[in-house]
Motif scaffolding. Structure first.
Motif, PDB file in Angstrom:
ATOM      1  N   ASP A   8       0.816  -1.212   0.000  1.00 45.19           N
ATOM      2  CA  ASP A   8       0.000   0.000   0.000  1.00 45.19           C
ATOM      3  C   ASP A   8       0.852   1.266   0.000  1.00 45.19           C
ATOM      4  OD1 ASP A   8      -2.261  -1.526  -0.037  1.00 45.19           O
ATOM      5  OD2 ASP A   8      -2.708  -1.298   2.100  1.00 45.19           O
ATOM      6  N   LEU A   9       2.040   1.194   0.574  1.00 39.93           N
ATOM      7  CA  LEU A   9       2.932   2.361   0.560  1.00 39.93           C
ATOM      8  C   LEU A   9       3.299   2.749  -0.874  1.00 39.93           C
ATOM      9  CD1 LEU A   9       5.382   1.593   3.518  1.00 39.93           C
ATOM     10  CD2 LEU A   9       3.480   3.211   3.483  1.00 39.93           C
ATOM     11  N   ALA A  10       3.515   1.755  -1.710  1.00 43.63           N
ATOM     12  CA  ALA A  10       3.805   2.039  -3.118  1.00 43.63           C
ATOM     13  C   ALA A  10       2.603   2.678  -3.794  1.00 43.63           C
ATOM     14  CB  ALA A  10       4.211   0.757  -3.841  1.00 43.63           C
ATOM     15  N   MET A  11       1.402   2.300  -3.385  1.00 42.51           N
ATOM     16  CA  MET A  11       0.206   2.910  -3.954  1.00 42.51           C
ATOM     17  C   MET A  11       0.138   4.394  -3.618  1.00 42.51           C
ATOM     18  SD  MET A  11      -1.405   0.561  -5.638  1.00 42.51           S
ATOM     19  CE  MET A  11      -2.977   1.401  -5.845  1.00 42.51           C
ATOM     20  N   VAL A  12       0.587   4.769  -2.427  1.00 44.75           N
ATOM     21  CA  VAL A  12       0.607   6.185  -2.054  1.00 44.75           C
ATOM     22  C   VAL A  12       1.455   6.966  -3.053  1.00 44.75           C
ATOM     23  CG1 VAL A  12       1.313   7.845  -0.286  1.00 44.75           C
ATOM     24  CG2 VAL A  12       0.250   5.681   0.388  1.00 44.75           C
ATOM     25  N   PHE A  13       2.612   6.412  -3.408  1.00 44.68           N
ATOM     26  CA  PHE A  13       3.519   7.098  -4.324  1.00 44.68           C
ATOM     27  C   PHE A  13       2.892   7.288  -5.695  1.00 44.68           C
ATOM     28  CE2 PHE A  13       6.802   6.415  -7.674  1.00 44.68           C
ATOM     29  CZ  PHE A  13       7.394   7.671  -7.593  1.00 44.68           C
ATOM     30  N   ILE A  14       2.341   6.236  -6.276  1.00 43.06           N
ATOM     31  CA  ILE A  14       1.842   6.371  -7.644  1.00 43.06           C
ATOM     32  C   ILE A  14       0.577   7.222  -7.693  1.00 43.06           C
ATOM     33  CG2 ILE A  14       0.458   4.263  -7.644  1.00 43.06           C
ATOM     34  CD1 ILE A  14       1.346   3.881 -10.575  1.00 43.06           C
TER      35      ILE A  14
ATOM     36  N   GLN B 274       4.874 -13.725  -0.407  1.00 43.70           N
ATOM     37  CA  GLN B 274       5.508 -12.449  -0.100  1.00 43.70           C
ATOM     38  C   GLN B 274       6.370 -11.975  -1.260  1.00 43.70           C
ATOM     39  OE1 GLN B 274       7.619 -13.011   3.578  1.00 43.70           O
ATOM     40  NE2 GLN B 274       5.765 -12.831   4.837  1.00 43.70           N
ATOM     41  N   ALA B 275       7.038 -12.916  -1.928  1.00 40.28           N
ATOM     42  CA  ALA B 275       7.865 -12.547  -3.083  1.00 40.28           C
ATOM     43  C   ALA B 275       7.004 -11.962  -4.198  1.00 40.28           C
ATOM     44  CB  ALA B 275       8.627 -13.769  -3.590  1.00 40.28           C
ATOM     45  N   PHE B 276       5.829 -12.541  -4.429  1.00 43.48           N
ATOM     46  CA  PHE B 276       4.928 -11.992  -5.443  1.00 43.48           C
ATOM     47  C   PHE B 276       4.497 -10.575  -5.074  1.00 43.48           C
ATOM     48  CE2 PHE B 276       3.810 -16.522  -6.637  1.00 43.48           C
ATOM     49  CZ  PHE B 276       4.335 -16.430  -7.924  1.00 43.48           C
ATOM     50  N   VAL B 277       4.173 -10.357  -3.803  1.00 47.12           N
ATOM     51  CA  VAL B 277       3.716  -9.032  -3.373  1.00 47.12           C
ATOM     52  C   VAL B 277       4.839  -8.008  -3.483  1.00 47.12           C
ATOM     53  CG1 VAL B 277       2.770  -7.691  -1.456  1.00 47.12           C
ATOM     54  CG2 VAL B 277       1.967 -10.035  -1.853  1.00 47.12           C
ATOM     55  N   ILE B 278       6.041  -8.389  -3.048  1.00 49.60           N
ATOM     56  CA  ILE B 278       7.178  -7.459  -3.117  1.00 49.60           C
ATOM     57  C   ILE B 278       7.523  -7.141  -4.569  1.00 49.60           C
ATOM     58  CG2 ILE B 278       9.642  -7.210  -2.612  1.00 49.60           C
ATOM     59  CD1 ILE B 278       9.115  -8.816  -0.042  1.00 49.60           C
ATOM     60  N   ALA B 279       7.421  -8.121  -5.448  1.00 53.17           N
ATOM     61  CA  ALA B 279       7.632  -7.855  -6.871  1.00 53.17           C
ATOM     62  C   ALA B 279       6.591  -6.858  -7.377  1.00 53.17           C
ATOM     63  CB  ALA B 279       7.556  -9.158  -7.656  1.00 53.17           C
TER      64      ALA B 279
ATOM     65  N   VAL C 246       4.850  -1.359  -9.166  1.00 48.04           N
ATOM     66  CA  VAL C 246       4.133  -0.109  -8.934  1.00 48.04           C
ATOM     67  C   VAL C 246       5.103   1.067  -8.861  1.00 48.04           C
ATOM     68  CG1 VAL C 246       2.702   1.148  -7.259  1.00 48.04           C
ATOM     69  CG2 VAL C 246       2.163  -1.226  -7.840  1.00 48.04           C
ATOM     70  N   LEU C 247       6.284   0.833  -8.296  1.00 50.89           N
ATOM     71  CA  LEU C 247       7.307   1.880  -8.267  1.00 50.89           C
ATOM     72  C   LEU C 247       7.705   2.292  -9.683  1.00 50.89           C
ATOM     73  CD1 LEU C 247       9.323   3.633  -6.672  1.00 50.89           C
ATOM     74  CD2 LEU C 247      10.905   1.676  -6.723  1.00 50.89           C
TER      75      LEU C 247
ATOM     76  N   GLN D  13     -11.359  -0.878   2.227  1.00 50.47           N
ATOM     77  CA  GLN D  13     -11.409   0.253   3.154  1.00 50.47           C
ATOM     78  C   GLN D  13     -10.035   0.893   3.300  1.00 50.47           C
ATOM     79  OE1 GLN D  13     -12.977  -1.712   6.590  1.00 50.47           O
ATOM     80  NE2 GLN D  13     -15.122  -1.497   5.968  1.00 50.47           N
ATOM     81  N   GLN D  14      -9.006   0.062   3.371  1.00 50.04           N
ATOM     82  CA  GLN D  14      -7.649   0.592   3.481  1.00 50.04           C
ATOM     83  C   GLN D  14      -7.234   1.355   2.225  1.00 50.04           C
ATOM     84  OE1 GLN D  14      -5.659  -3.061   4.344  1.00 50.04           O
ATOM     85  NE2 GLN D  14      -6.005  -2.937   6.549  1.00 50.04           N
ATOM     86  N   LEU D  15      -7.623   0.842   1.055  1.00 44.68           N
ATOM     87  CA  LEU D  15      -7.326   1.550  -0.180  1.00 44.68           C
ATOM     88  C   LEU D  15      -8.000   2.913  -0.193  1.00 44.68           C
ATOM     89  CD1 LEU D  15      -6.186   1.613  -3.096  1.00 44.68           C
ATOM     90  CD2 LEU D  15      -8.341   0.560  -3.834  1.00 44.68           C
TER      91      LEU D  15
END
Length: 404
Positions: A32-38, A94-99, A104-105, A219-221
């Protein structure tokens, strides 16, 4: 081990059972932090062009912003469904999510030139995140029914990759048409359950087994999106000389954001998961609720662009494109909120419909007054709707979900 400490059911592999996926893990919050950036980059890109060319290029950049927003939401949705179906405490998940975070970056740094010099990396990143990730899951999955789901979607991602790649090496309206068509096909295929000959079609039933978790993620999004107007207008305020008009514009932007938060979370926004569980067709209710959230996020992002525009020239002339952005943001949000109200309570409040019609009808006339006045009128309409919600809550306390 699962989220609550119990072991997965035998033979289910990484598939989560009902009741296990109710809280986001740290790796999901990291995503979600990456979503903040984009999201901030999308707002900044549209704002920059609308300030420089509010009439000609302004309308084009609004279309481009929407076209960039749609694949971003597909990436977020697929990642969320991934962590709803598989245990995100497993290293492979976790690897899929981090990728996805890295993807997103790359999206974010490519936004400013996604329709120019960075079209190829933007398109290739999207293909890798959607088609590549889906292929890996379909090969590594151990549950047959889950593998079929990902194989069907892989077929569609492979097909839509073609216009993405062709569009990346073309220019102008051809690129826009190809990418827009690819997104239209992808959203339609998803809505139809990814139909493929011999593999059939099936609509996602994750809302039947992980309704509370998915409701929490949406809700978090939305909360992340609500932070964007505060962040962007605060930055915009620090970059211009302060004045009474700009201070007022800052207060109006804050008030509008609070009202959007209030309108969402007032009753319906808190009962999405309960409504899906109470529905006779949870998957249908969940899909509509998910779409409603994405529409509301788009409305919030558009509202954020409008706030930034007002902060630059609060007391000057309002170009029609500016009036459109300032007012259509709340309109889009209210459309999404009306959809959410329908799937939770099987109704749509008259005040919400009246607000949508009023704001849409005022887009052209309000181009004759300063931007600060336009944003103040939009905030007033939202305030009246919020007041109507409060009155209804007093008449019907403790209202329970009654999904259609």
């Amino acid at each position: 081990m699962t989220r609550n400490g119990s072991r997965p059911a035998p033979g289910r592999g990484l598939l989560l059972r009902e009741g296990e996926a109710e809280q986001a893990t740290f790796v999901e919050l990291f995503f979600d932090l990456a979503m903040v950036f984009i999201l901030s980059r999308l707002v900044a890109q549209a704002f920059d062009v609308l300030v420089r060319a509010p009439d000609s290029a302004g309308w084009l950049v609004l279309g481009h912003t929407l076209l960039l927003f749609l694949p971003l939401m597909r990436v977020w949705t697929l990642t969320t469904y991934l962590t709803a179906r598989f245990d995100p405490r497993r290293p492979l998940v976790q690897a899929f999510v981090i990728a996805s975070v890295f993807g997103v970056l790359v999206f974010g740094v490519s936004v400013a030139q996604a329709f120019d010099a960075r079209a190829v990396p933007f398109a290739c990143t999207y293909i890798a995140m959607q088609a590549g990730r889906t292929l890996a899951i379909s090969l590594l999955g151990t549950v047959p029914e889950v593998r079929r789901v990902y194989l069907r979607s892989l077929c569609w991602y492979a097909a839509t990759s073609v216009p993405w790649l062709i569009g990346a090496v073309t220019n102008g309206h051809t690129r826009t048409a190809l990418w827009g068509g690819a997104m239209l096909v992808e959203y339609a295929a998803s809505a139809l359950g990814w139909p493929v000959p011999r593999l059939g079609a099936s609509l996602a039933n994750l809302w039947e087994v992980a309704a509370r978790y998915l409701a929490e993620r949406y809700q978090q999004l939305l909360m992340i999106s609500l932070g964007e107007p505060l962040l962007s207008v605060g930055v915009a305020f620090t970059q211009v000389p302060p004045s009474p008009f700009r201070i007022t514009a800052l207060a109006v932007a804050f008030t509008t954001t609070v009202l959007l938060w209030r309108l969402y979370f007032h009753v319906a926004g808190q009962l999405v998961g309960a409504a899906a569980l109470a529905a006779s067709r949870p998957a249908r209710v969940g899909r509509v609720a998910g779409a409603a959230h994405l529409i509301m996020v788009l409305g919030i992002i558009t509202t954020s662009i409008g706030h930034d525009l007002v902060e630059t020239r609060p007391d000057r002339h309002t170009p029609l494109a500016w009036s459109f952005v300032i007012l259509v943001g709340p309109v889009v949000f209210l459309i999404g909120r009306s959809m959410l109200e329908y799937v939770v309570f099987a109704r749509v409040s008259a005040s919400r419909l009246a607000g949508i019609v009023a704001l849409a009808a005022l887009i052209a006339p309000l181009a004759l007054i300063p931007p600060l006045a336009v944003s103040s009128i939009a905030a007033t309409v939202l305030l009246l709707i919020a007041a109507g919600d409060t009155r209804r809550a007093h008449r019907h306390p403790h209202e329970q979900p009654t999904p259609p």
